[in-house]
Write a protein that holds these residues in place. Structure first.
Motif, PDB file in Angstrom:
ATOM      1  N   GLY A  17      43.239  33.980  33.562  1.00  0.00           N
ATOM      2  CA  GLY A  17      43.062  34.718  34.798  1.00  0.00           C
ATOM      3  C   GLY A  17      41.589  34.865  35.128  1.00  0.00           C
ATOM      4  O   GLY A  17      40.718  34.262  34.479  1.00  0.00           O
ATOM      5  N   VAL A  19      39.925  37.987  35.518  1.00  0.00           N
ATOM      6  CA  VAL A  19      39.368  39.286  35.162  1.00  0.00           C
ATOM      7  C   VAL A  19      39.199  39.435  33.664  1.00  0.00           C
ATOM      8  O   VAL A  19      38.134  39.852  33.182  1.00  0.00           O
ATOM      9  N   ARG A  20      40.217  39.078  32.920  1.00  0.00           N
ATOM     10  CA  ARG A  20      40.181  39.267  31.465  1.00  0.00           C
ATOM     11  C   ARG A  20      39.482  38.083  30.788  1.00  0.00           C
ATOM     12  O   ARG A  20      39.734  36.925  31.130  1.00  0.00           O
ATOM     13  N   LYS A 143      49.765  46.597  41.024  1.00  0.00           N
ATOM     14  CA  LYS A 143      48.662  47.295  41.689  1.00  0.00           C
ATOM     15  C   LYS A 143      48.382  48.660  41.060  1.00  0.00           C
ATOM     16  O   LYS A 143      47.381  49.283  41.378  1.00  0.00           O
ATOM     17  N   ARG A 146      50.649  49.606  34.485  1.00  0.00           N
ATOM     18  CA  ARG A 146      51.594  48.605  34.015  1.00  0.00           C
ATOM     19  C   ARG A 146      52.902  49.274  33.629  1.00  0.00           C
ATOM     20  O   ARG A 146      52.904  50.401  33.138  1.00  0.00           O
ATOM     21  N   GLY A 181      51.934  37.952  34.635  1.00  0.00           N
ATOM     22  CA  GLY A 181      50.723  37.586  35.340  1.00  0.00           C
ATOM     23  C   GLY A 181      51.002  36.750  36.575  1.00  0.00           C
ATOM     24  O   GLY A 181      50.210  36.743  37.527  1.00  0.00           O
ATOM     25  N   ALA A 185      51.907  39.036  40.527  1.00  0.00           N
ATOM     26  CA  ALA A 185      50.860  38.668  41.476  1.00  0.00           C
ATOM     27  C   ALA A 185      51.395  37.959  42.712  1.00  0.00           C
ATOM     28  O   ALA A 185      50.790  38.031  43.784  1.00  0.00           O
ATOM     29  N   GLY A 216      44.145  37.253  42.959  1.00  0.00           N
ATOM     30  CA  GLY A 216      43.207  38.075  42.196  1.00  0.00           C
ATOM     31  C   GLY A 216      43.140  37.745  40.721  1.00  0.00           C
ATOM     32  O   GLY A 216      42.155  38.056  40.059  1.00  0.00           O
ATOM     33  N   ARG A 218      44.450  39.025  38.050  1.00  0.00           N
ATOM     34  CA  ARG A 218      44.090  40.200  37.254  1.00  0.00           C
ATOM     35  C   ARG A 218      44.636  40.165  35.840  1.00  0.00           C
ATOM     36  O   ARG A 218      44.247  40.970  35.000  1.00  0.00           O
ATOM     37  N   ASP A 219      45.569  39.277  35.561  1.00  0.00           N
ATOM     38  CA  ASP A 219      46.202  39.222  34.241  1.00  0.00           C
ATOM     39  C   ASP A 219      46.217  37.775  33.768  1.00  0.00           C
ATOM     40  O   ASP A 219      45.990  36.846  34.553  1.00  0.00           O
TER      41      ASP A 219
END
Length: 267
Positions: A17, A19-20, A143, A146, A181, A185, A216, A218-219
């Motif tokens: 992803g 972000v991580r 959003k 979790r 993920g 999303a 995004g 994010r995951d």
């Protein structure tokens, strides 16, 4: 004597992803099994937990078909090994969701299984259907907080039981296996649009990954797409289109309740 046969094409991808920095997911796409695992417990613990799920399935799946009883045994071994991992703080754990090639009463089948909130979808005749059921409570919007898992391998949640479904395979079926993920999303309509058509699975997994990253990323994101190209069924083989192995037990056949699914051919 004609033997049941099922020919598939497939592709898989895993990505950290946007972000991580680390990837706690794992995936496996080697017939007869296609799965994803989403690790929990911090990078090191989550990575080891999901990797243990992948390793156990990879070591145990050498034949053309996989049975529900075998899945039950593999899951138990993986869970035991995850429980024994050394850790500080949260105990490591992992989800698992997958689809295996199975045969039942001479009929080639998809054998869907899951523990946690990774998912399995079936695209058939232009309609996308979620087969697996999330073992979690709380939001799945991606959003907010979790969702809290109610079932997992390890994570201090006790002995896991995998839900399983048999689905009679049809030429043209397309299966999607993914971690949250992707499913958190990308909206269901977008998933369906990306899955439609006869594109090579490699193009499809890349398109789905691109959708998750565009949302995004994010995951961590892991997914596999499996297409059914050929089905040869033994004459007389019969099976309902979809059979939940928890709910339909008394209406179909009897089997040892230590196993989740009947294995009438002894394989």
């Amino acid at each position: 004597m004609t033997q049941p046969r099922m020919t598939v094409r497939f592709a898989a991808v895993t990505h950290p992803g946007l972000v991580r920095p680390d990837n706690e997911d794992a995936c496996l796409a080697v017939p007869p099994v296609f799965l994803v695992a989403d690790g929990m417990g911090g990078h090191e613990g989550g990575e080891r937990a999901s990797g243990e799920v992948r390793r156990r399935f990879q070591e145990s799946c050498a034949g053309e078909w996989l049975s529900g009883a075998e899945i039950t045994r593999i899951v138990r071994r993986a869970a035991d090994n995850i429980e024994s991992l050394e850790h500080r703080g949260r105990p490591p754990g992992s989800t698992v969701a997958g689809v295996a090639l199975a045969r039942y009463a001479g009929t080639p089948c998809w054998l869907v299984f899951n523990i946690g909130d990774s998912r399995v979808y079936l695209m058939r005749s232009g309609e996308l259907r979620q087969i697996s059921v999330d073992h979690s409570v709380g939001s799945h919007s991606g959003k907010g907080d979790r969702p809290r898992l109610t079932r997992a391998l390890g994570a201090g949640l006790g002995s896991p039981v995998a839900d399983q479904w048999l689905i009679r395979a049809r030429v043209g079926d397309r299966m999607l296996v993914c971690t949250d993920g992707l499913s958190n999303a990308v909206e269901r309509e977008q998933l369906a649009a990306a899955m439609v058509g006869d594109d090579d699975p490699q193009e499809t997994v890349q398109r789905l990954l691109d959708e998750a990253l565009a949302a995004g990323g994010r995951d961590n994101v892991s997914l596999a797409v499996v297409d059914c190209l050929e089905v040869i069924q033994v004459a007389g083989g019969e099976l309902d289109d979809v059979m939940s192995l928890d709910e339909s037990e008394e209406e179909t056949v009897s089997w040892n309740h230590d196993d989740t699914i009947p294995d009438p051919e002894g394989k």
